[in-house]
Design a protein around this motif. Structure first.
Motif, PDB file in Angstrom:
ATOM      1  N   THR A  10       0.815  -1.225   0.000  1.00 17.26           N
ATOM      2  CA  THR A  10       0.000   0.000   0.000  1.00 17.26           C
ATOM      3  C   THR A  10       0.843   1.267   0.000  1.00 17.26           C
ATOM      4  N   SER A  11       2.152   1.123   0.137  1.00 20.77           N
ATOM      5  CA  SER A  11       2.992   2.317   0.278  1.00 20.77           C
ATOM      6  C   SER A  11       4.442   1.977  -0.025  1.00 20.77           C
ATOM      7  N   PHE A  13       8.179   0.977  -0.569  1.00 23.29           N
ATOM      8  CA  PHE A  13       8.869  -0.045  -1.369  1.00 23.29           C
ATOM      9  C   PHE A  13       7.862  -1.015  -1.998  1.00 23.29           C
ATOM     10  N   ARG A  33      -2.927  -3.637   4.859  1.00 21.13           N
ATOM     11  CA  ARG A  33      -4.121  -3.467   5.700  1.00 21.13           C
ATOM     12  C   ARG A  33      -5.066  -2.412   5.147  1.00 21.13           C
ATOM     13  N   ASP A  59      -3.806  -8.155   8.145  1.00 27.05           N
ATOM     14  CA  ASP A  59      -2.725  -7.710   9.017  1.00 27.05           C
ATOM     15  C   ASP A  59      -1.786  -8.911   9.219  1.00 27.05           C
ATOM     16  N   ASN A  86       7.865  -7.743   2.450  1.00 24.48           N
ATOM     17  CA  ASN A  86       8.248  -6.348   2.610  1.00 24.48           C
ATOM     18  C   ASN A  86       7.552  -5.656   3.779  1.00 24.48           C
ATOM     19  N   TYR A 152      14.146  -2.365  16.824  1.00 26.51           N
ATOM     20  CA  TYR A 152      13.966  -2.393  15.362  1.00 26.51           C
ATOM     21  C   TYR A 152      15.154  -3.122  14.730  1.00 26.51           C
ATOM     22  N   LYS A 156      15.325  -6.664  12.447  1.00 30.56           N
ATOM     23  CA  LYS A 156      15.925  -6.768  11.105  1.00 30.56           C
ATOM     24  C   LYS A 156      17.136  -7.709  11.106  1.00 30.56           C
ATOM     25  N   THR A 187      10.203   7.180   2.452  1.00 31.25           N
ATOM     26  CA  THR A 187       8.879   6.588   2.179  1.00 31.25           C
ATOM     27  C   THR A 187       7.990   7.080   3.325  1.00 31.25           C
TER      28      THR A 187
HETATM   29  P1  NDP Z   1       6.125   2.353   4.401  1.00 28.42           P
HETATM   30  O1  NDP Z   1       5.631   2.754   5.751  1.00 28.42           O
HETATM   31  O2  NDP Z   1       5.995   3.318   3.284  1.00 28.42           O
HETATM   32  O3  NDP Z   1       5.446   0.970   3.984  1.00 28.42           O
HETATM   33  C1  NDP Z   1       5.255  -0.064   4.910  1.00 28.42           C
HETATM   34  C2  NDP Z   1       4.272  -1.068   4.341  1.00 28.42           C
HETATM   35  O4  NDP Z   1       4.145  -2.149   5.283  1.00 28.42           O
HETATM   36  C3  NDP Z   1       2.896  -0.481   4.122  1.00 28.42           C
HETATM   37  O5  NDP Z   1       2.408  -0.927   2.886  1.00 28.42           O
HETATM   38  C4  NDP Z   1       2.077  -1.072   5.255  1.00 28.42           C
HETATM   39  O6  NDP Z   1       0.744  -1.297   4.803  1.00 28.42           O
HETATM   40  C5  NDP Z   1       2.767  -2.422   5.472  1.00 28.42           C
HETATM   41  N1  NDP Z   1       2.525  -2.914   6.824  1.00 28.42           N
HETATM   42  C6  NDP Z   1       2.964  -2.403   7.991  1.00 28.42           C
HETATM   43  N2  NDP Z   1       2.481  -3.093   9.023  1.00 28.42           N
HETATM   44  C7  NDP Z   1       1.710  -4.084   8.482  1.00 28.42           C
HETATM   45  C8  NDP Z   1       0.936  -5.126   9.039  1.00 28.42           C
HETATM   46  N3  NDP Z   1       0.840  -5.301  10.357  1.00 28.42           N
HETATM   47  N4  NDP Z   1       0.253  -5.948   8.215  1.00 28.42           N
HETATM   48  C9  NDP Z   1       0.330  -5.782   6.875  1.00 28.42           C
HETATM   49  N5  NDP Z   1       1.064  -4.819   6.279  1.00 28.42           N
HETATM   50  C10 NDP Z   1       1.726  -3.974   7.084  1.00 28.42           C
HETATM   51  O7  NDP Z   1       7.658   1.969   4.614  1.00 28.42           O
HETATM   52  P2  NDP Z   1       8.749   1.349   3.631  1.00 28.42           P
HETATM   53  O8  NDP Z   1       8.216   1.129   2.282  1.00 28.42           O
HETATM   54  O9  NDP Z   1       9.970   2.162   3.781  1.00 28.42           O
HETATM   55  O10 NDP Z   1       9.016  -0.034   4.372  1.00 28.42           O
HETATM   56  C11 NDP Z   1       8.937  -1.282   3.744  1.00 28.42           C
HETATM   57  C12 NDP Z   1       9.932  -2.225   4.405  1.00 28.42           C
HETATM   58  O11 NDP Z   1      11.235  -1.719   4.204  1.00 28.42           O
HETATM   59  C13 NDP Z   1       9.776  -2.384   5.910  1.00 28.42           C
HETATM   60  O12 NDP Z   1       9.985  -3.726   6.238  1.00 28.42           O
HETATM   61  C14 NDP Z   1      10.881  -1.506   6.471  1.00 28.42           C
HETATM   62  O13 NDP Z   1      11.287  -1.940   7.737  1.00 28.42           O
HETATM   63  C15 NDP Z   1      11.945  -1.695   5.438  1.00 28.42           C
HETATM   64  N6  NDP Z   1      12.983  -0.688   5.333  1.00 28.42           N
HETATM   65  C16 NDP Z   1      12.693   0.637   5.147  1.00 28.42           C
HETATM   66  C17 NDP Z   1      13.713   1.545   5.015  1.00 28.42           C
HETATM   67  C18 NDP Z   1      13.488   3.023   4.853  1.00 28.42           C
HETATM   68  O14 NDP Z   1      14.389   3.802   5.162  1.00 28.42           O
HETATM   69  N7  NDP Z   1      12.342   3.451   4.351  1.00 28.42           N
HETATM   70  C19 NDP Z   1      15.121   1.108   4.993  1.00 28.42           C
HETATM   71  C20 NDP Z   1      15.293  -0.296   5.224  1.00 28.42           C
HETATM   72  C21 NDP Z   1      14.271  -1.149   5.338  1.00 28.42           C
HETATM   73  P3  NDP Z   1      -0.589  -1.037   5.628  1.00 28.42           P
HETATM   74  O15 NDP Z   1      -0.295   0.070   6.598  1.00 28.42           O
HETATM   75  O16 NDP Z   1      -1.616  -0.704   4.611  1.00 28.42           O
HETATM   76  O17 NDP Z   1      -0.824  -2.344   6.281  1.00 28.42           O
END
Ligand code: NDP
Ligand code: 8X3
Length: 252
Positions: A10-11, A13, A33, A59, A86, A152, A156, A187
């Motif tokens: 949904t957002s 990566f 979600r 979720d 992801n 966190y 990871k 992001t």
């Molecule tokens: P965003 O917050 O933009 O995206 C996170 C995504 O995870 C959303 O689509 C959200 O969807 C989903 N999500 C979170 N919790 C849940 C849940 N309980 N059930 C289902 N889906 C869930 O962050 P990023 O795109 O940056 O993060 C993506 C991944 O990359 C994560 O694992 C993060 O730890 C990792 N990461 C990010 C970095 C950064 O600097 N941005 C660097 C390194 C790793 P929804 O809320 O709709 O459920």
């Protein structure tokens, strides 16, 4: 036709990865979600690319719902070629002695247990076909620890360990496992970490040219598009301004 299943689509990566795989002809299963966002993305993909889309709203912390939603996929959709684990988040930034236990549980339940629930359901489908590729989104926080990053970083590090373990377990089945470990990427990540405080979130990227979601999507697709005998196992990717988790060169 190949199928990619992307959690957290949904957002950030996940959304960029879903678009990238669709651009390259994959049918995509998008999960998250926020149902409205899933619907929007489904429309965008269907309007732009000649591929099929299946949306799953759940979720990943909910073990029963995760299994139910995935197992309810139509038979054809279970032939998942690429699973991108992801979905994840950071919640809070504080020393362990001041940490909020609810934040810890949220991160452990999502980043570790959620990834395992999804994988436990999807991996047997791959094993049955002796075919597949698992791409886990780790973090530079899974390679090092930084001040106040404690739990966190621990989640990871767990993703890093799980990726290595998956690689061993999947070896007899010819299934690839790639772990991608990004550094600072702009992001919704920091907005989530700082619970909606946009000013604090912005400061994380002050004076640097951070990674963007498209950078990670390109790497994920590159890994997935190598010849059969080639595996990109472990990839750390940072912006030029970041030499290590806590070494960031800011032009301010
Ligand atoms: P965003 O917050 O933009 O995206 C996170 C995504 O995870 C959303 O689509 C959200 O969807 C989903 N999500 C979170 N919790 C849940 C849940 N309980 N059930 C289902 N889906 C869930 O962050 P990023 O795109 O940056 O993060 C993506 C991944 O990359 C994560 O694992 C993060 O730890 C990792 N990461 C990010 C970095 C950064 O600097 N941005 C660097 C390194 C790793 P929804 O809320 O709709 O459920
Ligand atoms: C996200 C990158 O450095 O904020 O995983 O932990 S960092």
């Amino acid at each position: 036709m190949s199928i990619a299943l992307i959690t957290g689509a949904t957002s950030g990566f996940g959304k960029a990865i879903a678009l990238k795989f669709a651009e390259h002809g994959y049918d995509v299963i998008i999960a998250g979600r926020r149902e409205e966002r899933l619907n929007q993305l489904e429309h965008i993909i269907k309007d732009t690319y000649d591929v099929k889309v299946f949306s799953l709203c759940f979720d990943v912390r909910d073990k029963i719902k995760t299994e139910e939603e995935l197992n309810a996929l139509p038979h054809d959709w279970k032939e998942v070629d690429v699973l991108v684990n992801n979905a994840g988040l950071a919640s809070g930034l504080s020393t362990i002695q001041d940490g909020d236990i609810n934040d810890w549980e949220l991160m452990i339940d999502t980043n570790v247990k959620g990834l395992l629930y999804v994988s436990r359901t999807v991996m047997p489908w791959m094993v049955k076909r002796n075919k597949g590729h698992i791409i886990n989104i780790g973090s530079i926080a899974g390679k090092e620890v930084y001040p106040k990053g404690n739990v966190y970083c621990a989640t990871k590090h767990a993703v890093d360990a799980i990726s290595k373990a998956m690689r061993i377990d999947m070896l007899p089945h010819g299934i690839k496992v790639t772990a991608i470990h990004p550094g600072a990427a702009e992001t919704e990540f920091s907005l989530v970490r700082f619970k909606g405080d946009a000013d604090k979130a912005k400061q994380v990227y002050n004076g640097i040219d951070p990674l963007v979601a498209e950078d990670i999507a390109e790497v994920a697709y590159f890994a997935a598009s190598r010849p059969k005998h080639v595996v990109l196992n472990d990839i750390v990717i940072t912006p030029l301004a970041q030499a290590a988790a806590a070494y960031v060169e800011r032009k301010v």
